[in-house]
Design a protein around this motif. Sequence first.
Motif: not given
Length: 250
Positions: A90-95
């Motif tokens: 979730n966080m990796h893709q959002a970044v």
Amino acid sequence: MSDGRMIFEREREDLAKIVKLIFTRKNTNVAGGNFSFLATDETGKDFIIMTPTMMSEAYLGDLSAAQILVVNPDNREIVSGVGSLTREINMHQAVYRTNSKIRAVLHAHAPNAMFWATTGLTMPNLTEATQKVGSMPVMKFAPNCSEELAVITSTYIRENQLPVPHMLLLDSHGVLINATGKTGMEAIHKALSILDTVEWNAEIAYKQAIFQALGITDKFHSKGEDIASLDDLKQNIAIYNHTEIGAGGD
């Protein structure tokens, strides 16, 4: 692959070595951490090269290249790799979506940096090696792996138009380092360098704060200058040397 080799074999071998190195240096722990970078195939499509879930608790950071995942960012499908996808995707893709220059995302539980992440205070950035990272603030708390955490971090990056590379502290959770490079492999190595040098800085910042509290020194000191005080730290002002970064090194 038609020649019998794994897809993105070199990239996956490299990331497996980085995972082992980070564990050896004790820059993360069995509570977690996850690392990724982008790799481009012969058609020009980007894939996420990423560590699997449980890389820390189950495998103690000792992974083979085959356990490093190749993930299609369009649907989060695992194209290749033994293991399951971490929910921290979730966080990796959002970044990655905040800035096309970001080619690597590194989340770890480095102990000295985590100290600052539990204080709610922006870590003073005092060393020459870490000056390029600039401010290192603590994000609003959200549970690990949650969509809320992904939104908090990506929104902060986007709204503040953070230059790359940069580093954020995740409240009570760890560090998030985002880096750039000509390739994803180059970017993940830059992120690794930042992780290592920031750990030194985190301890130095703590000790400088102690010296001020004891009355031994009066200010935070960086590159020949007194740049801030304990009062600035208490007010959560970003403390770092704003002078031009020297031409030497990276």
